[in-house]
Design a protein around this motif. Structure first.
Motif, PDB file in Angstrom:
ATOM      1  N   LEU A   1       0.824  -1.203   0.000  1.00 49.20           N
ATOM      2  CA  LEU A   1       0.000   0.000   0.000  1.00 49.20           C
ATOM      3  C   LEU A   1       0.862   1.259   0.000  1.00 49.20           C
ATOM      4  CD1 LEU A   1      -2.670  -1.045   2.667  1.00 49.20           C
ATOM      5  CD2 LEU A   1      -2.861  -1.159   0.176  1.00 49.20           C
ATOM      6  N   PRO A   2       0.366   2.334  -0.614  1.00 44.35           N
ATOM      7  CA  PRO A   2       1.118   3.595  -0.641  1.00 44.35           C
ATOM      8  C   PRO A   2       0.998   4.345   0.685  1.00 44.35           C
ATOM      9  CG  PRO A   2      -0.942   3.872  -1.821  1.00 44.35           C
ATOM     10  CD  PRO A   2      -0.872   2.429  -1.423  1.00 44.35           C
ATOM     11  N   LEU A   3       1.489   3.715   1.754  1.00 41.41           N
ATOM     12  CA  LEU A   3       1.418   4.289   3.092  1.00 41.41           C
ATOM     13  C   LEU A   3       2.795   4.239   3.742  1.00 41.41           C
ATOM     14  CD1 LEU A   3      -1.774   2.478   4.472  1.00 41.41           C
ATOM     15  CD2 LEU A   3      -1.666   4.822   3.607  1.00 41.41           C
ATOM     16  N   GLU A   4       3.153   5.316   4.398  1.00 43.19           N
ATOM     17  CA  GLU A   4       4.342   5.342   5.243  1.00 43.19           C
ATOM     18  C   GLU A   4       3.846   5.442   6.692  1.00 43.19           C
ATOM     19  OE1 GLU A   4       7.917   8.414   6.374  1.00 43.19           O
ATOM     20  OE2 GLU A   4       7.200   8.383   4.292  1.00 43.19           O
ATOM     21  N   ILE A   5       3.977   4.377   7.448  1.00 39.77           N
ATOM     22  CA  ILE A   5       3.396   4.304   8.791  1.00 39.77           C
ATOM     23  C   ILE A   5       4.478   4.506   9.842  1.00 39.77           C
ATOM     24  CG2 ILE A   5       2.242   2.819  10.466  1.00 39.77           C
ATOM     25  CD1 ILE A   5       0.791   1.497   8.134  1.00 39.77           C
ATOM     26  N   ALA A   6       4.246   5.461  10.729  1.00 37.45           N
ATOM     27  CA  ALA A   6       5.104   5.672  11.889  1.00 37.45           C
ATOM     28  C   ALA A   6       4.370   5.140  13.109  1.00 37.45           C
ATOM     29  CB  ALA A   6       5.422   7.148  12.059  1.00 37.45           C
ATOM     30  N   PRO A   7       4.847   4.054  13.716  1.00 34.76           N
ATOM     31  CA  PRO A   7       4.109   3.431  14.825  1.00 34.76           C
ATOM     32  C   PRO A   7       4.434   4.063  16.175  1.00 34.76           C
ATOM     33  CG  PRO A   7       5.986   2.073  14.238  1.00 34.76           C
ATOM     34  CD  PRO A   7       6.005   3.242  13.286  1.00 34.76           C
ATOM     35  N   LEU A   8       3.412   4.181  17.009  1.00 30.40           N
ATOM     36  CA  LEU A   8       3.568   4.568  18.406  1.00 30.40           C
ATOM     37  C   LEU A   8       2.948   3.483  19.281  1.00 30.40           C
ATOM     38  CD1 LEU A   8       2.557   8.362  18.582  1.00 30.40           C
ATOM     39  CD2 LEU A   8       4.856   7.404  18.720  1.00 30.40           C
ATOM     40  N   TYR A   9       3.706   2.956  20.220  1.00 30.68           N
ATOM     41  CA  TYR A   9       3.203   2.052  21.251  1.00 30.68           C
ATOM     42  C   TYR A   9       2.504   0.835  20.646  1.00 30.68           C
ATOM     43  CZ  TYR A   9       3.699   6.697  23.295  1.00 30.68           C
ATOM     44  OH  TYR A   9       4.160   7.947  23.638  1.00 30.68           O
ATOM     45  N   PHE A  10       3.208   0.158  19.742  1.00 32.88           N
ATOM     46  CA  PHE A  10       2.654  -1.004  19.055  1.00 32.88           C
ATOM     47  C   PHE A  10       2.846  -2.297  19.850  1.00 32.88           C
ATOM     48  CE2 PHE A  10       1.174   1.320  15.705  1.00 32.88           C
ATOM     49  CZ  PHE A  10       0.988   0.651  14.502  1.00 32.88           C
ATOM     50  N   GLU A  11       3.644  -2.294  20.891  1.00 30.94           N
ATOM     51  CA  GLU A  11       3.869  -3.507  21.663  1.00 30.94           C
ATOM     52  C   GLU A  11       2.687  -3.746  22.600  1.00 30.94           C
ATOM     53  OE1 GLU A  11       5.371  -6.968  22.910  1.00 30.94           O
ATOM     54  OE2 GLU A  11       6.270  -5.713  21.338  1.00 30.94           O
ATOM     55  N   PRO A  12       1.895  -4.812  22.389  1.00 29.22           N
ATOM     56  CA  PRO A  12       0.763  -5.055  23.285  1.00 29.22           C
ATOM     57  C   PRO A  12       1.224  -5.221  24.734  1.00 29.22           C
ATOM     58  CG  PRO A  12       0.549  -6.377  21.291  1.00 29.22           C
ATOM     59  CD  PRO A  12       1.924  -5.782  21.272  1.00 29.22           C
ATOM     60  N   ASP A  13       0.622  -4.458  25.623  1.00 29.64           N
ATOM     61  CA  ASP A  13       1.008  -4.475  27.026  1.00 29.64           C
ATOM     62  C   ASP A  13      -0.202  -4.068  27.855  1.00 29.64           C
ATOM     63  OD1 ASP A  13       1.988  -3.995  29.603  1.00 29.64           O
ATOM     64  OD2 ASP A  13       3.907  -3.209  28.886  1.00 29.64           O
ATOM     65  N   GLY A  14      -0.777  -5.037  28.564  1.00 27.72           N
ATOM     66  CA  GLY A  14      -1.996  -4.805  29.318  1.00 27.72           C
ATOM     67  C   GLY A  14      -1.841  -3.908  30.522  1.00 27.72           C
ATOM     68  N   THR A  15      -0.600  -3.470  30.844  1.00 27.63           N
ATOM     69  CA  THR A  15      -0.415  -2.498  31.922  1.00 27.63           C
ATOM     70  C   THR A  15      -0.486  -1.067  31.410  1.00 27.63           C
ATOM     71  OG1 THR A  15       2.004  -2.385  31.729  1.00 27.63           O
ATOM     72  CG2 THR A  15       1.082  -4.152  33.105  1.00 27.63           C
ATOM     73  N   PHE A  16      -0.568  -0.881  30.098  1.00 27.71           N
ATOM     74  CA  PHE A  16      -0.678   0.434  29.461  1.00 27.71           C
ATOM     75  C   PHE A  16       0.382   1.406  29.988  1.00 27.71           C
ATOM     76  CE2 PHE A  16      -5.086  -1.291  29.695  1.00 27.71           C
ATOM     77  CZ  PHE A  16      -5.186  -1.650  28.360  1.00 27.71           C
ATOM     78  N   PRO A  17       1.662   1.133  29.684  1.00 24.15           N
ATOM     79  CA  PRO A  17       2.754   1.914  30.286  1.00 24.15           C
ATOM     80  C   PRO A  17       2.879   3.344  29.775  1.00 24.15           C
ATOM     81  CG  PRO A  17       3.601   0.372  28.651  1.00 24.15           C
ATOM     82  CD  PRO A  17       2.154   0.047  28.825  1.00 24.15           C
ATOM     83  N   ASN A  18       2.262   3.669  28.658  1.00 25.84           N
ATOM     84  CA  ASN A  18       2.442   4.995  28.075  1.00 25.84           C
ATOM     85  C   ASN A  18       1.265   5.935  28.324  1.00 25.84           C
ATOM     86  OD1 ASN A  18       5.094   4.735  26.550  1.00 25.84           O
ATOM     87  ND2 ASN A  18       3.980   2.919  25.866  1.00 25.84           N
ATOM     88  N   HIS A  19       0.073   5.435  28.122  1.00 27.27           N
ATOM     89  CA  HIS A  19      -1.137   6.190  28.455  1.00 27.27           C
ATOM     90  C   HIS A  19      -2.310   5.231  28.412  1.00 27.27           C
ATOM     91  CE1 HIS A  19      -2.497   6.139  24.249  1.00 27.27           C
ATOM     92  NE2 HIS A  19      -1.315   6.595  23.880  1.00 27.27           N
ATOM     93  N   GLU A  20      -3.433   5.620  29.017  1.00 25.94           N
ATOM     94  CA  GLU A  20      -4.631   4.798  28.936  1.00 25.94           C
ATOM     95  C   GLU A  20      -5.021   4.612  27.480  1.00 25.94           C
ATOM     96  OE1 GLU A  20      -7.828   6.398  31.193  1.00 25.94           O
ATOM     97  OE2 GLU A  20      -6.999   5.782  33.124  1.00 25.94           O
ATOM     98  N   ALA A  21      -5.505   3.424  27.167  1.00 28.46           N
ATOM     99  CA  ALA A  21      -5.886   3.135  25.780  1.00 28.46           C
ATOM    100  C   ALA A  21      -7.302   3.616  25.518  1.00 28.46           C
ATOM    101  CB  ALA A  21      -5.752   1.646  25.503  1.00 28.46           C
ATOM    102  N   ASN A  22      -7.528   4.894  25.783  1.00 30.49           N
ATOM    103  CA  ASN A  22      -8.851   5.499  25.610  1.00 30.49           C
ATOM    104  C   ASN A  22      -8.702   6.821  24.865  1.00 30.49           C
ATOM    105  OD1 ASN A  22     -11.469   6.347  25.688  1.00 30.49           O
ATOM    106  ND2 ASN A  22     -11.511   6.759  27.881  1.00 30.49           N
ATOM    107  N   PRO A  23      -8.723   6.799  23.540  1.00 24.33           N
ATOM    108  CA  PRO A  23      -8.520   8.031  22.772  1.00 24.33           C
ATOM    109  C   PRO A  23      -9.671   9.016  22.872  1.00 24.33           C
ATOM    110  CG  PRO A  23      -8.992   6.188  21.309  1.00 24.33           C
ATOM    111  CD  PRO A  23      -8.824   5.613  22.687  1.00 24.33           C
TER     112      PRO A  23
END
Length: 482
Positions: free
Chosen positions: A211-233
């Protein structure tokens, strides 16, 4: 009321099961729910065939033990179980539709790590909510917890399955992302299940057409402790890192997913959050045009607190729009009864007829990517044409007396605008509308389906109007009097 039924009523919500592990949701309770689900809903639909249940979980640490308990209960009740392992919720819905099996997804969505829960569905990803079997499951599970035996039946089998590739192929078949300009996208998976599904569907390692997409990933490692922020956008603070990264990279847009990846939020190239009502209008118009070209009068659903712009824009396109209650089981039922092609909610849930009537955050994101790739203008300009009104955003207010708070709000708004000028409905909580030339606004006050809160939403023609209404409403709720 037995102690078991009391315990179940703490975790059985309007359209799922959710609670703190193990204080409210433990293996014994989940075992009873698994057996009750099969006895009360799955087996009666199976007829002479063996009932089948596909089970999946998100990345929470409590998931494996709870899944094992549910599987044992379901198998003891006679169901053949297909364990899909770690999945997004929309991947579980795909498995239910693709395999014609009932489904159980173990997730607490955006809730903190100490929570877990179960989203249930019937074969074909049909919803199970309080009006479609959940209360019967609750009652039977209470009986089982109190010592009633599980109905005698040969024990069911257990098989492991992987549906990720088939899920990716299904999404790719619904939206063509191979055409148009190349896009730079920042994606925040929130350490949730989008970290597995996004690479499979959009990534270069998908084994599908590049696909013609350039993807920059943030926090892609599944981790149920949510070390970066709550998974509630839905909460603005949880998209702050994404917004900053979009601007820093000069990306075309950003996408944020919740923990189980069934919801998606969008950030424009300026780092501004795009309201989900705008995404409802954008995707709804795309789907309406598609089916209208096939000679169908398109039906699109929007919930009670979506922007008035949604039905206005869809109506101008010749589509029929239907307003619904908030909540996925309500909307899924209406998707079927109305034969709706699409439905959207303010919370970032988006529903597709071609995806078994179920919600998929990633499929909605693909529509946004396709719409943007088709034109040269930036996303901010595209969405500006779909966003003529100002909204307060959802405001959570503690309230012990819901009915009293709603009466106080109605009274203060009636005295402010004049009661004869107001339109009142109670489709979902209290909605007070004043939609007249040069003075258009509405206010909705409804109890949360999942928390002891009132949720307030306001929309108007300009910011000063919305602020004035916000002050009036919060003052009314604050002391219970206008």
């Amino acid at each position: 009321m037995s102690g078991s039924l009391t315990a179940l009523r703490r975790v059985v919500k309007a359209y799922d099961i959710r609670g703190i592990v193990p204080a409210e949701l433990d293996e014994r309770l989940v075992h009873a729910v698994g057996a009750a689900f099969v006895e009360m809903t799955v087996r009666p639909l199976a007829g002479a065939a063996a009932p089948r249940v596909v089970v999946a979980r998100d990345m929470r640490d409590s998931g494996p033990a709870l899944v094992a308990a549910f599987v044992d209960g379901a198998r003891t009740a006679g169901a053949d179980v297909l364990d899909a392992g770690r999945c997004s919720t929309d991947e579980l819905y795909f498995a239910s539709g693709h395999l014609a099996a009932a489904g159980a997804m173990f997730t607490a969505s955006h809730n903190p790590a100490r929570y877990n829960g179960i989203k249930l569905c019937l074969p074909g990803a049909r919803p199970v909510g309080e009006d479609t079997g959940l209360r019967a499951i609750e009652s039977r599970a209470a009986e089982l917890l109190d010592g009633a035996p599980i109905a005698a039946s040969p024990a069911g089998s257990l098989d492991r399955i992987d549906v990720l590739r088939a899920y990716a192929e299904r999404l790719r078949s619904l939206v063509d992302l191979t055409r148009g300009r190349r896009l730079r996208v920042v994606i925040d998976a929130g350490n949730g299940m989008a970290g597995l599904t996004v690479p499979a569907v959009l990534g270069s390692d998908a084994g599908l057409v590049h696909l013609p997409l350039e993807i920059a990933p943030l926090y892609f490692e599944p981790d149920g402790t949510f070390p970066n922020h709550e998974a509630n956008p839905l909460v603005p603070a949880n998209t702050a890192a994404l917004q900053a990264e979009v601007v820093r990279r000069g990306a075309d847009l950003g996408l944020a997913f919740d923990g189980d990846a069934d919801r998606c939020f969008v950030v424009d190239e300026l780092g501004r959050r795009v309201d989900p009502s705008v995404i409802t209008a954008l995707v709804g118009l795309r789907e309406a045009r598609r089916v209208a070209d096939l000679g169908e009068v398109p039906v699109v659903l929007y919930n009670a607190i979506s922007s008035r712009a949604v039905p206005e824009l869809l109506g101008a396109q010749g589509a029929h729009s239907v307003r619904t209650r908030v909540g996925h089981s309500f909307i899924k039922s209406l998707m079927a009864s109305e034969d709706a092609v699409f439905g959207g909610e303010h919370s970032g849930h988006f529903y597709f007829r071609d995806f078994f009537g179920a919600d998929s955050g990633l499929l909605a994101a693909m529509h946004v990517l396709a719409a943007l790739a088709e034109q040269r203008t930036p996303l901010s300009e595209l969405v500006a044409t779909l966003d003529p009104y100002v909204r307060s955003g959802e405001i959570d207010v503690p309230a012990d007396d819901v009915a009293g708070a709603q009466r106080a709000v109605l009274d203060v708004l009636s005295r402010s605008a004049g009661p004869d000028a107001l339109e009142i409905d109670r489709l979902d909580g209290l909605t007070v509308s004043h939609w007249h030339r040069n003075d258009r606004w509405w206010v909705n006050v409804r109890p949360s389906n999942t928390e002891p809160l009132l949720r307030v939403n306001i929309e108007g023609e300009h910011a000063a109007m919305v602020q004035r209404l916000r002050d009036l409403v919060l003052a009314a709720i604050g002391d219970g009097t206008p």
